[in-house]
Motif scaffolding. Structure first.
Motif, PDB file in Angstrom:
ATOM      1  N   UNK A 543      43.458  53.129  31.239  1.00 43.56           N
ATOM      2  CA  UNK A 543      43.050  51.995  30.413  1.00 43.56           C
ATOM      3  C   UNK A 543      43.859  51.916  29.122  1.00 43.56           C
ATOM      4  N   UNK A 544      44.171  53.056  28.542  1.00 41.46           N
ATOM      5  CA  UNK A 544      44.983  53.046  27.325  1.00 41.46           C
ATOM      6  C   UNK A 544      46.358  52.451  27.579  1.00 41.46           C
ATOM      7  N   UNK A 545      46.921  52.763  28.745  1.00 42.26           N
ATOM      8  CA  UNK A 545      48.231  52.198  29.084  1.00 42.26           C
ATOM      9  C   UNK A 545      48.159  50.685  29.207  1.00 42.26           C
ATOM     10  N   UNK A 546      47.133  50.198  29.891  1.00 42.93           N
ATOM     11  CA  UNK A 546      47.006  48.746  30.047  1.00 42.93           C
ATOM     12  C   UNK A 546      46.698  48.067  28.719  1.00 42.93           C
ATOM     13  N   UNK A 547      45.870  48.700  27.886  1.00 51.07           N
ATOM     14  CA  UNK A 547      45.576  48.117  26.575  1.00 51.07           C
ATOM     15  C   UNK A 547      46.819  48.045  25.701  1.00 51.07           C
ATOM     16  N   UNK A 563      46.800  41.404  33.891  1.00 46.96           N
ATOM     17  CA  UNK A 563      46.014  42.516  33.354  1.00 46.96           C
ATOM     18  C   UNK A 563      44.517  42.237  33.471  1.00 46.96           C
ATOM     19  N   UNK A 564      44.111  41.001  33.248  1.00 49.50           N
ATOM     20  CA  UNK A 564      42.698  40.656  33.371  1.00 49.50           C
ATOM     21  C   UNK A 564      42.214  40.864  34.803  1.00 49.50           C
ATOM     22  N   UNK A 565      43.034  40.490  35.749  1.00 47.47           N
ATOM     23  CA  UNK A 565      42.689  40.750  37.151  1.00 47.47           C
ATOM     24  C   UNK A 565      42.654  42.247  37.430  1.00 47.47           C
ATOM     25  N   UNK A 566      43.572  43.002  36.826  1.00 53.57           N
ATOM     26  CA  UNK A 566      43.589  44.454  37.036  1.00 53.57           C
ATOM     27  C   UNK A 566      42.337  45.106  36.493  1.00 53.57           C
ATOM     28  N   UNK A 567      41.861  44.689  35.330  1.00 55.81           N
ATOM     29  CA  UNK A 567      40.619  45.241  34.788  1.00 55.81           C
ATOM     30  C   UNK A 567      39.457  44.998  35.747  1.00 55.81           C
ATOM     31  N   UNK A 568      39.389  43.817  36.308  1.00 55.02           N
ATOM     32  CA  UNK A 568      38.304  43.492  37.235  1.00 55.02           C
ATOM     33  C   UNK A 568      38.405  44.338  38.497  1.00 55.02           C
ATOM     34  N   UNK A 579      32.010  57.572  35.784  1.00 51.18           N
ATOM     35  CA  UNK A 579      32.315  57.431  34.350  1.00 51.18           C
ATOM     36  C   UNK A 579      31.785  56.088  33.875  1.00 51.18           C
ATOM     37  N   UNK A 580      30.543  56.068  33.406  1.00 53.01           N
ATOM     38  CA  UNK A 580      29.937  54.804  32.980  1.00 53.01           C
ATOM     39  C   UNK A 580      30.593  54.244  31.733  1.00 53.01           C
ATOM     40  N   UNK A 581      31.147  55.119  30.882  1.00 52.39           N
ATOM     41  CA  UNK A 581      31.809  54.629  29.666  1.00 52.39           C
ATOM     42  C   UNK A 581      33.051  53.819  30.019  1.00 52.39           C
ATOM     43  N   UNK A 582      33.788  54.302  31.002  1.00 50.28           N
ATOM     44  CA  UNK A 582      34.994  53.570  31.417  1.00 50.28           C
ATOM     45  C   UNK A 582      34.629  52.243  32.041  1.00 50.28           C
ATOM     46  N   UNK A 583      33.596  52.248  32.881  1.00 51.95           N
ATOM     47  CA  UNK A 583      33.191  50.996  33.509  1.00 51.95           C
ATOM     48  C   UNK A 583      32.709  49.991  32.465  1.00 51.95           C
ATOM     49  N   UNK A 584      31.981  50.475  31.467  1.00 53.37           N
ATOM     50  CA  UNK A 584      31.553  49.565  30.413  1.00 53.37           C
ATOM     51  C   UNK A 584      32.713  49.035  29.599  1.00 53.37           C
ATOM     52  N   UNK A 585      33.694  49.877  29.368  1.00 53.65           N
ATOM     53  CA  UNK A 585      34.877  49.438  28.617  1.00 53.65           C
ATOM     54  C   UNK A 585      35.670  48.406  29.403  1.00 53.65           C
ATOM     55  N   UNK A 586      35.731  48.592  30.723  1.00 56.30           N
ATOM     56  CA  UNK A 586      36.433  47.617  31.556  1.00 56.30           C
ATOM     57  C   UNK A 586      35.777  46.247  31.452  1.00 56.30           C
ATOM     58  N   UNK A 587      34.434  46.230  31.502  1.00 56.50           N
ATOM     59  CA  UNK A 587      33.753  44.947  31.416  1.00 56.50           C
ATOM     60  C   UNK A 587      33.924  44.324  30.032  1.00 56.50           C
ATOM     61  N   UNK A 588      34.003  45.140  28.998  1.00 56.88           N
ATOM     62  CA  UNK A 588      34.251  44.606  27.664  1.00 56.88           C
ATOM     63  C   UNK A 588      35.648  43.985  27.563  1.00 56.88           C
ATOM     64  N   UNK A 589      36.612  44.645  28.196  1.00 61.20           N
ATOM     65  CA  UNK A 589      37.976  44.093  28.191  1.00 61.20           C
ATOM     66  C   UNK A 589      38.028  42.769  28.935  1.00 61.20           C
ATOM     67  N   UNK A 590      37.218  42.642  29.987  1.00 64.11           N
ATOM     68  CA  UNK A 590      37.170  41.382  30.720  1.00 64.11           C
ATOM     69  C   UNK A 590      36.521  40.296  29.863  1.00 64.11           C
ATOM     70  N   UNK A 604      39.127  32.785  33.719  1.00 60.49           N
ATOM     71  CA  UNK A 604      39.150  34.039  34.477  1.00 60.49           C
ATOM     72  C   UNK A 604      38.166  35.047  33.893  1.00 60.49           C
ATOM     73  N   UNK A 605      38.123  35.110  32.579  1.00 59.34           N
ATOM     74  CA  UNK A 605      37.220  36.074  31.953  1.00 59.34           C
ATOM     75  C   UNK A 605      35.770  35.825  32.356  1.00 59.34           C
ATOM     76  N   UNK A 606      35.335  34.582  32.320  1.00 56.56           N
ATOM     77  CA  UNK A 606      33.948  34.263  32.673  1.00 56.56           C
ATOM     78  C   UNK A 606      33.668  34.540  34.149  1.00 56.56           C
TER      79      UNK A 606
END
Length: 943
Positions: A543-547, A563-568, A579-590, A604-606
């Motif tokens: 995630x740090x690399x993509x961010x 990248x938005x598609x990759x997060x999803x 890893x619930x923290x990572x999953x939550x961070x992914x949804x925040x990035x979306x 796309x985000x919605x």
């Protein structure tokens, strides 16, 4: 008082600014106009001389044209000489006053002074128009028989001008030219050979511009001059053997005469095997005995190589010519090296054209000759590759063109490495074209999948900024079609390249981010092979690399969308990681782009946020019930059904593998030329396995493994007759997305059955009567996920189904005659072709007749129509001549249509489809037009 010429030159040179120079010229021009107006004849020659100097400086001098005409008519030789010089420099062919000189030229041609006649002949050779050529050709012909070599050589040059302007006079002077070839004067020989060359060029040009010219007038010059090939060969031997007393410069005897003879032999030997055989020995002698230490010898060798490549020379002579060019590449002079690279590239292109012409006339390819030429060319591969390191950019460009043609299955790895090395040094403007060429090479000659992926990633790392969308898409498709092991390798390598990149290589980022989104779960495990090893990467590092990629100010909108598609996608890939923290961070990035000013990112985000929630089984409530995309009421989150969760997971699953057969059919027209013509490969590329089919490799569109189109499915009437329902269509991703967002999916057309499907509505056998009760969408959006009730099966019966017409009690009409299918052919410059496909009776099923129909939508008629057709190896072809070579403007008149019958036999009917490659040639408004195109779309399994 009028200035002398030297005084004017002195005053002009003394000017310090352009304004001073213009003032001096303007003052002198005014004085010259005054002298012309006052008829100051004693200053006329001086004024014309000054006008010549002004003309050289670029100032207007048209007002002195008549003065030149007056000087030509002067009885004094000095004034006449200035007059002719002024006429040749100050006048052009379009000048109206030039016609006034015809009588003066005729008088001077009959002068007893050979220098006066020489001036007139020079003027004719430079300025003669078509009308002047017709009037003065008899006088010029008299000087061709002159006893003075001085006049004969000038008359040859003047006659060349006359015949260029009036090609119809060529036949009258053929015998005179043949006689002059026996002249012993060096100057006359060069002039007459130039005259013969010019005459042949004019005749060949007339044949090309008017295809009916050869039928109407023939080729008298070509036929007469071909008989002189032994004489020309003998003359060439005398010159090279030192038996001819002429100039010796640069270690070679009479350089210009040798060059002119070789150029003439090139015109006479092209397409003539007998003439080529007669000149083979002397060409070999020139190629082996000419001194190459000086430029004079190199000039002769260069002309000799061009002649060898143009005539029907034997294989050994062609190999010798290629070796001569290889020696040129070792020369220190950049000009000679440039000429050698350019000529070698031209040889490769000519060889391709030769093969194409052999295919069109159905004479077959000379494989042995092609292999010999290719082997000789491959011997100089190292020298050509070294030219990529030359400081001169023009030499590097020519070497690049040549290397691209030299690639085959045996040297693809080494030459592709050289192309990638050059990609680092070449100008940025050229990188996009080089990347496309590297892709074509990789697709056609790749030894294995791993090497292909490595090469594409390296190319993206070097020139990802300049790569086209086609290259990026091809890289993604190759990785997606690879094995799981190779996908893991490619993804590890891409994420490492992204970390090392500064964000400028846009193509690398697009491909890398896409692969991380699709195969991010493979990064969680280490990877190693015999050559490289990669350690496992945790989810936070990914995630740090993509961010970091999307956080750069240079990040473009298309990278952000990927990248938005990759997060999803990663939210589904990491769902089992715990890893619930990572999953939550992914949804925040979306969600981060839900209020983006870019509509595409906001949308796309919605939608992706709704997908992630649906995958988790959460139904998100919103304030108004109508805004809830899942149709829930406000008041908290609710749990979705298992069908919705499964649909969401399926939407976020890995993309299906691309069907290369479909893509190959779409791209067959773009790459048909290369596959039909081919290169100078000494060994054909090994066929790839079926699971590793190349993306854009058509596998020889005429002889490859492209399967025939599948047979059409049974119609609804057949299902009704046989009592069986058609097979259900496979699930569509669009339907899954429709279910997730509670939008009613597009309802497929229901198969025709014998009972009502709409609550008692009557059955319409023609499918044209609307149902009485249209289907309403479910009131509750969750009902969209409920299983649809399956209708009861139709009862089978052995009785034949009544005819459709019997339902209404009307007699069945007579069946309409079967219409022949029509395939649209190419259309170019107002000429269009269509092929009517017919099946002759009492013949083999594989044999068909195609009627080519030509239509002319221009206002002018088309002349010299020529249609050439090439077919695959599994198809035999018979063509009849067209009904006419002239296509009149159609204007809605069917009688103006021209037809041509083509009989084809598909020996692999049902396995491979019929395909034609056509070459059109015609003349429109005096201009020669040629066009090549591929014709497909013939009914599969029938033709």
């Amino acid at each position: 008082m009028s200035l002398k010429l030297r005084d004017l030159i002195r005053k002009v040179r003394a000017c310090k600014t352009a304004a001073e120079e213009r003032a001096v010229i303007a003052k002198e021009s005014a004085m010259i106009r005054t002298a012309i107006r006052e008829e100051q004849s004693h200053f006329r020659h001086r004024n014309v001389a000054k006008l010549l100097f002004m003309h050289m400086l670029g100032y207007p001098t048209h007002f002195g044209q008549l003065e030149c005409m007056k000087l030509i008519a002067s009885p004094h030789f000095p004034e006449k000489r200035i007059g002719y010089l002024g006429m040749m420099l100050l006048l052009s062919e379009e000048a109206d006053v030039l016609m006034l000189s015809t009588n003066a030229l005729k008088n001077d041609l009959t002068s007893s002074n050979r220098f006066v006649s020489g001036l007139a002949l020079c003027a004719i050779g430079n300025l003669a128009t078509a009308d002047m050529s017709r009037d003065l050709a008899p006088e010029v012909d008299k000087h061709l028989k002159s006893s003075q070599p001085y006049l004969r050589k000038k008359a040859c040059l003047a006659m060349a001008r006359c015949l260029t302007k009036c090609p119809e006079m060529v036949e009258d002077f053929v015998d005179r030219v043949v006689t002059l070839l026996k002249d012993r004067s060096h100057g006359v020989l060069i002039s007459v050979i130039q005259l013969m060359t010019q005459v042949l060029i004019v005749e060949q040009k007339s044949v090309l511009e008017n295809p009916d010219y050869e039928d109407d007038y023939g080729t008298p010059c070509q036929d007469a001059f071909v008989k002189l090939v032994p004489s020309l060969v003998k003359l060439m031997r005398n010159v090279t053997g030192g038996g001819y007393a002429a100039n010796d410069a640069g270690g070679a005897t009479d350089i210009f005469l040798q060059v002119h003879i070789l150029a003439l032999l090139r015109l006479l030997g092209a397409g003539n095997e007998q003439a080529s055989e007669e000149m083979n020995d002397v060409l070999a002698q020139v190629a082996t005995n000419t001194e190459t230490s000086k430029n004079a010898g190199n000039a002769i060798l260069y002309e000799c190589v061009q002649t060898i490549m143009a005539v029907e020379a034997d294989d050994g002579l062609r190999v010798l010519a290629v070796n001569i060019l290889g020696r040129f590449l070792l020369n220190r002079d950049n000009n000679i090296r440039y000429v050698a690279l350019n000529t070698l590239s031209k040889c490769v292109v000519d060889e391709k054209n030769r093969r194409a012409e052999d295919d069109l006339v159905a004479t077959g390819d000379d494989d042995e000759s092609a292999n010999n030429a290719a082997s000789a060319l491959q011997k100089h591969r190292t020298t050509i590759v070294d030219c990529l390191k030359d400081p001169d950019v023009t030499i590097r460009q020519r070497a690049l063109e040549l290397i691209y043609h030299l690639v085959n299955s045996e040297n693809v790895e080494s030459l592709t490495a050289e192309l990638l090395n050059y990609l680092v040094l070449c100008p940025r403007d050229h990188r996009g074209d080089i990347c496309t060429r590297v892709l074509r090479v990789v697709e056609k000659y790749s030894p294995n999948d791993r090497w292909r992926v490595d090469t594409l990633i390296t190319m993206l790392t070097i020139a990802g900024r300049e790569t086209s969308r086609q290259v990026q898409s091809a890289s993604i498709i190759y990785i997606s079609r690879a094995s799981e092991d190779l996908r893991a390798y490619a993804t590890h390598k891409l994420i490492k390249a992204i970390r090392d990149d500064d964000g400028s290589q846009r193509g690398l980022l697009v491909v890398g981010v896409w692969c991380i989104g699709e195969y991010g779960d493979l990064l969680l495990s280490p990877y190693s092979n015999n050559e490289e090893s990669f350690s496992a990467i945790d989810t936070n590092s990914i995630l740090e690399t993509l961010e970091e990629v999307i956080g750069r100010h240079t990040c473009t909108e298309d990278i952000k969308r990927v990248a938005l598609t990759a997060f999803t996608k990663l939210s589904e890939r990491f769902a089992n990681s715990g890893d619930t923290a990572t999953l939550g961070k992914l949804q925040e990035l979306v969600k981060k782009n839900s209020k983006s000013q870019t509509l595409e990112l906001q949308l796309r985000s919605c939608e992706y946020d709704a997908l992630i929630n649906a995958m988790k089984g959460i139904k998100v409530a919103s304030a108004p019930a109508s805004d809830d995309i899942f149709g829930a009421t406000a008041g908290g989150d609710e749990t979705l059904s298992e069908a919705v969760i499964a649909a969401a997971k399926e939407a976020l699953a890995r993309m299906p593998v691309v069907d290369l057969r479909v893509m190959n059919r779409q791209k067959s027209s773009a790459y048909a030329d290369d596959d039909m013509i081919g290169g100078l490969d000494t060994k054909p590329a090994a066929p790839a396995q079926k699971k590793n089919d190349d993306l854009l490799d058509l596998e020889d569109i005429f002889g490859g493994g492209a399967p025939a189109a599948p047979q059409p499915a049974a119609s609804s009437n057949d299902a009704l007759t046989n009592g069986s329902a058609p097979a259900p269509a496979p699930a569509s991703d669009m339907d899954l997305l429709s279910d997730i967002f509670s939008a009613p999916a597009a309802t497929p057309a229901a198969p025709a059955t014998g009972m009502s499907m709409n609550g008692g509505a009557s059955y319409d056998p023609f499918g044209s009567m609307p149902s009485s009760q249209p289907q309403q969408p479910p009131s509750n959006p969750l009902d969209a996920f409920a299983p649809t009730p399956t209708p009861a099966p139709l009862p089978t019966t052995t009785a034949p189904a009544p005819a459709v017409d019997d339902i209404f009690g009307a007699p069945a009409p007579a069946p309409a005659p079967k219409q022949n299918p029509v395939v649209q052919g190419p259309s170019h410059e107002g000429l269009s072709i269509e092929f009517e496909c017919t099946k002759p009776e009492a013949l083999s099923r594989a044999k068909s007749t195609l009627i080519a129909k030509f239509k002319n939508s221009n206002s002018a008629a088309i002349h010299g129509l020529s249609l050439q057709v090439a077919v695959p190896k599994y198809v035999t072809l018979e063509m009849k001549p067209p009904s006419s070579t002239t296509v009149a403007p159609s204007g809605g008149n069917s009688s103006a249509q021209v037809t041509q019958s083509i009989t084809v036999t598909n020996t692999k009917l049902g396995q491979k489809n019929l395909m034609l490659k056509v070459k059109l040639g015609f003349t429109l408004n005096g201009a020669k037009v040629e066009h090549m195109a591929t014709v497909s779309g013939f009914p599969a399994g029938e033709y």
